[in-house]
Design an enzyme around this catalytic site. Structure first.
Site, mmCIF file in Angstrom:
data_model
loop_
_atom_site.group_PDB
_atom_site.id
_atom_site.type_symbol
_atom_site.label_atom_id
_atom_site.label_comp_id
_atom_site.label_asym_id
_atom_site.label_seq_id
_atom_site.Cartn_x
_atom_site.Cartn_y
_atom_site.Cartn_z
ATOM 1 N N SER A 52 0.805 -1.226 0.000
ATOM 2 C CA SER A 52 0.000 0.000 0.000
ATOM 3 C C SER A 52 0.842 1.282 0.000
ATOM 4 O O SER A 52 0.486 2.241 -0.691
ATOM 5 C CB SER A 52 -0.977 0.002 1.174
ATOM 6 O OG SER A 52 -1.937 -1.011 0.976
ATOM 7 N N THR B 247 -5.024 -3.290 8.263
ATOM 8 C CA THR B 247 -4.930 -4.606 7.631
ATOM 9 C C THR B 247 -4.740 -5.687 8.684
ATOM 10 O O THR B 247 -4.876 -5.427 9.889
ATOM 11 C CB THR B 247 -3.841 -4.603 6.526
ATOM 12 O OG1 THR B 247 -3.913 -5.834 5.814
ATOM 13 C CG2 THR B 247 -2.430 -4.429 7.092
ATOM 14 N N LYS C 196 -8.598 -5.873 11.205
ATOM 15 C CA LYS C 196 -9.824 -5.386 10.553
ATOM 16 C C LYS C 196 -11.090 -5.604 11.396
ATOM 17 O O LYS C 196 -11.975 -4.753 11.413
ATOM 18 C CB LYS C 196 -10.007 -6.066 9.190
ATOM 19 C CG LYS C 196 -8.978 -5.636 8.157
ATOM 20 C CD LYS C 196 -9.306 -6.238 6.812
ATOM 21 C CE LYS C 196 -8.167 -6.056 5.844
ATOM 22 N NZ LYS C 196 -8.493 -6.503 4.490
ATOM 23 N N GLY D 165 -13.545 -17.089 5.114
ATOM 24 C CA GLY D 165 -12.959 -16.104 6.028
ATOM 25 C C GLY D 165 -13.448 -14.707 5.688
ATOM 26 O O GLY D 165 -14.444 -14.524 4.973
ATOM 27 N N ASN E 119 -16.142 -24.455 1.653
ATOM 28 C CA ASN E 119 -15.047 -24.270 2.609
ATOM 29 C C ASN E 119 -14.650 -25.610 3.219
ATOM 30 O O ASN E 119 -15.487 -26.495 3.392
ATOM 31 C CB ASN E 119 -15.476 -23.307 3.724
ATOM 32 C CG ASN E 119 -14.276 -22.772 4.485
ATOM 33 O OD1 ASN E 119 -13.288 -22.367 3.879
ATOM 34 N ND2 ASN E 119 -14.341 -22.800 5.803
HETATM 35 P P1 ATR Z 1 -9.215 -14.188 5.391
HETATM 36 O O1 ATR Z 1 -9.961 -13.554 6.521
HETATM 37 O O2 ATR Z 1 -8.071 -13.362 4.876
HETATM 38 O O3 ATR Z 1 -10.104 -14.679 4.283
HETATM 39 P P2 ATR Z 1 -8.897 -16.591 6.978
HETATM 40 O O4 ATR Z 1 -10.036 -16.220 7.825
HETATM 41 O O5 ATR Z 1 -7.654 -17.088 7.631
HETATM 42 O O6 ATR Z 1 -8.425 -15.427 6.017
HETATM 43 O O7 ATR Z 1 -9.403 -17.675 5.923
HETATM 44 C C1 ATR Z 1 -8.567 -18.485 5.215
HETATM 45 C C2 ATR Z 1 -9.402 -19.428 4.349
HETATM 46 O O8 ATR Z 1 -8.503 -20.337 3.700
HETATM 47 C C3 ATR Z 1 -10.393 -20.270 5.148
HETATM 48 O O9 ATR Z 1 -11.561 -20.411 4.385
HETATM 49 C C4 ATR Z 1 -9.637 -21.588 5.306
HETATM 50 O O10 ATR Z 1 -10.463 -22.712 5.487
HETATM 51 P P3 ATR Z 1 -10.926 -23.160 6.993
HETATM 52 O O11 ATR Z 1 -12.063 -22.255 7.355
HETATM 53 O O12 ATR Z 1 -11.358 -24.577 6.842
HETATM 54 O O13 ATR Z 1 -9.731 -22.988 7.866
HETATM 55 C C5 ATR Z 1 -8.942 -21.678 3.965
HETATM 56 N N1 ATR Z 1 -7.806 -22.600 3.971
HETATM 57 C C6 ATR Z 1 -6.605 -22.403 4.545
HETATM 58 N N2 ATR Z 1 -5.815 -23.482 4.344
HETATM 59 C C7 ATR Z 1 -6.538 -24.388 3.627
HETATM 60 C C8 ATR Z 1 -6.300 -25.709 3.107
HETATM 61 N N3 ATR Z 1 -5.114 -26.315 3.278
HETATM 62 N N4 ATR Z 1 -7.293 -26.324 2.418
HETATM 63 C C9 ATR Z 1 -8.477 -25.705 2.221
HETATM 64 N N5 ATR Z 1 -8.775 -24.466 2.688
HETATM 65 C C10 ATR Z 1 -7.822 -23.821 3.384
#
Ligand code: ATR
Length: 282
Positions: free
Chosen positions: A16, A61, A65, A130, A152
């Site tokens: 940014s 960020t 947030k 997320g 998800n």
């Molecule tokens: P953000 O708020 O930036 O979207 P987050 O809340 O950490 O970040 O979300 C990360 C997303 O990536 C989630 O949907 C997570 O799935 P889970 O809710 O089951 O944790 C997904 N994610 C992360 N690693 C993953 C993996 N190895 N396989 C599938 N989904 C994954």
């Protein structure tokens, strides 16, 4: 001189400052935009003192947030819907908060695909549940789509997301189990990855894109790397792709306008600057 910030933890890798720095220079505005690393325990205090320290506002960020949302009482309707704030400014002495991530994502889709792209899309498939997914589902709800599927790994989170947003738009919202992803692909004319899969250092997202419709649009909010394995596979398949950098550039526009009083333009030169910086791996 007007001063703005981006606050996060860690904050070193944020692009940014490059974006706002480019605009300040381009428009000859005397101002600054700096990175501020604040740990979660100190974030509440930061919100109380930034104005006294001479800042007109800034971006928020990861991981602040949601905390910004719960601490700032004067929020836009859009921030209210998303439960997260990424842009702060001061109005008549009151700190206000907005969320421009969705605007950024939607503006980038419109510019990359041309307005009216929704006409080819009956069903959108959003991967992840997320904060990123929540914003994108809310943005897509403002468009004339018939159905939005939310897949998800942890199904209960997709169900929660659907439950909290479904009353707000006309599209049918449906949670989808991760195991059923490939089965849903033939129906998905728009596929958006919001998970961390495909990000540098993370495993890539395995999707059988051969099952997707011939004119499908594939988008990723990950922008390091710029062409994620998912986007590369989609391109190889002849599908339309929209990368995550456009969203980053466009979400910055409303903040800059509020702090510095001029609506800046996302130019090819700006994009090239950030692409070069990403390439340098800094
Ligand atoms: P953000 O708020 O930036 O979207 P987050 O809340 O950490 O970040 O979300 C990360 C997303 O990536 C989630 O949907 C997570 O799935 P889970 O809710 O089951 O944790 C997904 N994610 C992360 N690693 C993953 C993996 N190895 N396989 C599938 N989904 C994954």
């Amino acid at each position: 001189m007007k001063k703005a910030f981006i606050v996060g933890h860690p904050i070193k890798h944020s692009r940014s400052p490059l974006i706002h720095g480019y605009w300040l220079k381009r428009y000859g505005i005397e101002g600054s935009y700096e990175r501020i690393d604040v740990e979660p325990v100190n974030f509440g205090n930061f919100l109380q003192i930034f104005h006294e320290q001479g800042f007109v506002g800034g971006n928020v960020t990861i991981p602040h947030k949601e905390a910004a949302f719960s601490r700032i009482v004067s929020r836009t309707e859009r921030a209210e819907r998303l439960g997260a704030i990424n842009t702060l400014w001061v109005e008549n002495g009151v700190v206000r908060g907005d969320n421009t991530d969705v605007l950024g994502f939607m503006a980038n889709l419109d510019l990359s695909l041309g307005t009216g792209w929704e006409q080819d899309v009956d069903t959108a498939l959003v991967l992840g549940a997320g904060g990123g997914a929540r914003g994108i589902v809310a943005g897509l709800q403002e468009r004339p789509l018939r159905r939005i599927l939310v897949a998800n790994r942890t199904l209960s989170k997709a169900q929660d997301l659907v439950r909290s947003l479904e009353a707000r738009g006309a599209a049918i919202l449906e949670p989808l189990a991760w195991e059923d992803l490939d089965r849903a692909l033939p129906d998905a004319q728009l596929i958006v990855n919001t998970t961390s899969l495909g990000m540098a250092g993370q495993p890539s997202l395995q999707l059988d894109l051969a099952r997707a419709p011939a004119r499908a649009i594939v988008s990723d909010i990950v922008y390091v790397p710029l062409k994620t394995p998912l986007l590369a596979a989609a391109e190889e398949q002849g599908l339309r792709i929209v990368d995550g950098l456009g969203m980053l550039l466009h979400q910055a526009v409303p903040g800059f306008e509020r702090w510095f009083g001029l609506r800046p333009e996302v130019t090819p030169e700006l994009r090239a600057l950030i692409v070069a910086d990403l390439g340098a791996g800094r």
